[in-house]
Design a protein around this motif. Structure first.
Motif, short mmCIF file in Angstrom:
data_model
loop_
_atom_site.label_atom_id
_atom_site.label_comp_id
_atom_site.label_asym_id
_atom_site.label_seq_id
_atom_site.Cartn_x
_atom_site.Cartn_y
_atom_site.Cartn_z
N GLY A 184 0.82 -1.21 0.00
CA GLY A 184 0.00 0.00 0.00
C GLY A 184 0.85 1.26 0.00
N ALA A 185 0.27 2.34 -0.51
CA ALA A 185 1.02 3.60 -0.64
C ALA A 185 1.49 4.12 0.70
CB ALA A 185 0.15 4.64 -1.35
N ASN A 186 0.72 3.87 1.75
CA ASN A 186 1.08 4.35 3.09
C ASN A 186 1.29 3.21 4.08
OD1 ASN A 186 0.75 7.26 2.51
ND2 ASN A 186 -1.40 6.69 2.17
N GLY A 187 1.56 2.03 3.55
CA GLY A 187 1.82 0.89 4.41
C GLY A 187 0.58 0.29 5.02
N GLU A 188 -0.58 0.56 4.45
CA GLU A 188 -1.83 0.09 5.06
C GLU A 188 -2.02 -1.42 4.93
OE1 GLU A 188 -2.90 1.82 0.96
OE2 GLU A 188 -1.63 2.37 2.67
N ARG A 189 -1.23 -2.06 4.04
CA ARG A 189 -1.37 -3.51 3.87
C ARG A 189 -0.20 -4.28 4.45
NH1 ARG A 189 -1.62 -5.65 -1.20
NH2 ARG A 189 -2.87 -7.35 -0.38
N VAL A 190 0.57 -3.65 5.31
CA VAL A 190 1.74 -4.33 5.89
C VAL A 190 1.32 -5.55 6.70
CG1 VAL A 190 3.60 -4.13 7.57
CG2 VAL A 190 3.28 -2.35 5.85
N GLU A 191 0.36 -5.39 7.58
CA GLU A 191 -0.05 -6.51 8.43
C GLU A 191 -0.64 -7.65 7.60
OE1 GLU A 191 0.57 -7.19 11.55
OE2 GLU A 191 1.74 -5.33 11.63
N GLU A 192 -1.42 -7.28 6.60
CA GLU A 192 -1.98 -8.31 5.71
C GLU A 192 -0.87 -9.07 4.98
OE1 GLU A 192 -4.75 -8.49 1.66
OE2 GLU A 192 -4.77 -6.70 2.94
N THR A 193 0.14 -8.33 4.55
CA THR A 193 1.28 -8.96 3.86
C THR A 193 2.04 -9.88 4.81
OG1 THR A 193 1.52 -7.08 2.35
CG2 THR A 193 3.45 -8.49 2.66
N LEU A 194 2.27 -9.42 6.03
CA LEU A 194 2.99 -10.25 7.00
C LEU A 194 2.21 -11.52 7.32
CD1 LEU A 194 4.30 -7.51 9.46
CD2 LEU A 194 5.65 -8.87 7.85
N GLU A 195 0.91 -11.41 7.43
CA GLU A 195 0.09 -12.59 7.71
C GLU A 195 0.18 -13.59 6.56
OE1 GLU A 195 -2.06 -15.28 9.68
OE2 GLU A 195 -1.26 -13.39 10.48
N ASP A 196 0.19 -13.08 5.34
CA ASP A 196 0.31 -13.96 4.17
C ASP A 196 1.67 -14.64 4.16
OD1 ASP A 196 -0.84 -15.13 1.92
OD2 ASP A 196 -0.01 -13.60 0.57
N LEU A 197 2.71 -13.90 4.50
CA LEU A 197 4.05 -14.48 4.55
C LEU A 197 4.15 -15.53 5.66
CD1 LEU A 197 6.19 -11.27 3.97
CD2 LEU A 197 5.89 -13.17 2.37
N ARG A 198 3.48 -15.30 6.77
CA ARG A 198 3.45 -16.33 7.83
C ARG A 198 2.79 -17.61 7.32
NH1 ARG A 198 1.52 -11.79 10.91
NH2 ARG A 198 3.25 -10.82 12.06
N ARG A 199 1.72 -17.44 6.56
CA ARG A 199 1.04 -18.61 5.98
C ARG A 199 1.99 -19.39 5.07
NH1 ARG A 199 -1.08 -19.72 1.13
NH2 ARG A 199 -0.67 -17.59 0.40
N LEU A 200 2.73 -18.69 4.22
CA LEU A 200 3.68 -19.34 3.32
C LEU A 200 4.81 -20.01 4.10
CD1 LEU A 200 3.75 -16.58 0.56
CD2 LEU A 200 2.86 -18.91 0.29
N ALA A 201 5.27 -19.35 5.16
CA ALA A 201 6.30 -19.95 6.00
C ALA A 201 5.80 -21.25 6.62
CB ALA A 201 6.75 -18.97 7.08
#
Length: 214
Positions: A184-201
């Motif tokens: 996101g332009a202002n980092g609004e999707r950081v938590e969503e991205t981290l959660e997705d990366l946790r799923r992949l991990a």
């Protein structure tokens, strides 16, 4: 705009000390595999053992046509990919035995100096083709690179079956994923991205390759 990969990596090797250096991925059609082995070895030596070989069967027909590079049918590209993997592994281990394949013939595959990485620069195969690509991963690769799509869990199951078929330890293959870091332009999707990366991990992926986008 896009720079030539290995020229750029050589420049990065001179200006960095920790970053791993490789492409995602070199199409097998772009370089003679013996020359490719020498290129990656050179990158490994000048970077003090930080190179890896990323390779795949190639797909971008428009670029091949535009640059005048032969683009064989898919069957031949995979034949060439398997021979390239055999050649690179042989040359990484300083084995000068003549190589006789269907598409490549090497009288003396000399590669001196040898790579610094032990046992060799890691070989990563990019692509998720279930019949051919993932089988080549099981046979020859140290790592795979898959798209982070909804089918990624099934791809891992297919890779596991190929490993069983060829007697390879599935866990010794590093799983990497091609990921779009759209935060996101202002980092609004950081938590969503981290959660997705946790799923992949949780599925076994240890590396996510990709660029950060808005």
């Amino acid at each position: 705009e896009m720079l030539e990969g290995y020229t750029l990596l050589g420049g990065l090797a001179a200006r960095t000390s920790r970053v791993r250096l490789g492409t995602l991925v070199t199409g097998v059609t772009y370089r003679n595999p013996a020359i490719l082995a020498k290129i990656v070895t050179t990158l490994d030596v000048i970077s003090n053992g930080r190179a890896f070989l990323g390779i795949g069967a190639a797909w971008f027909d428009v670029e091949h046509e535009g640059l005048g590079v032969d683009f064989p049918p898919v069957k031949e590209r995979f034949e060439r990919l398997e021979e390239a993997l055999q050649i690179c592994r042989q040359m990484f281990h300083a084995d000068e035995t003549p190589y006789q394949g269907r598409h490549y013939r090497l009288a003396r595959p000399l590669n001196s100096p040898a790579p610094l990485s032990k046992p060799h620069p890691p070989i990563l195969i990019g692509g998720g083709g279930e019949k051919k690509t993932l089988r080549l991963v099981a046979q020859y690769a140290d790592a795979c690179n898959l798209f982070a799509g909804p089918e990624v869990e099934r791809k891992l199951d297919v890779l596991r079956r190929h490993c069983d078929d060829v007697g390879r330890d599935y866990d010794e293959i590093e799983k990497t994923v091609l990921y779009n870091f759209a935060i996101g332009a202002n980092g609004e999707r950081v938590e969503e991205t981290l959660e997705d990366l946790r799923r992949l991990a949780g599925l076994g992926f240890t590396v996510a390759h990709g660029g950060i986008r808005n």
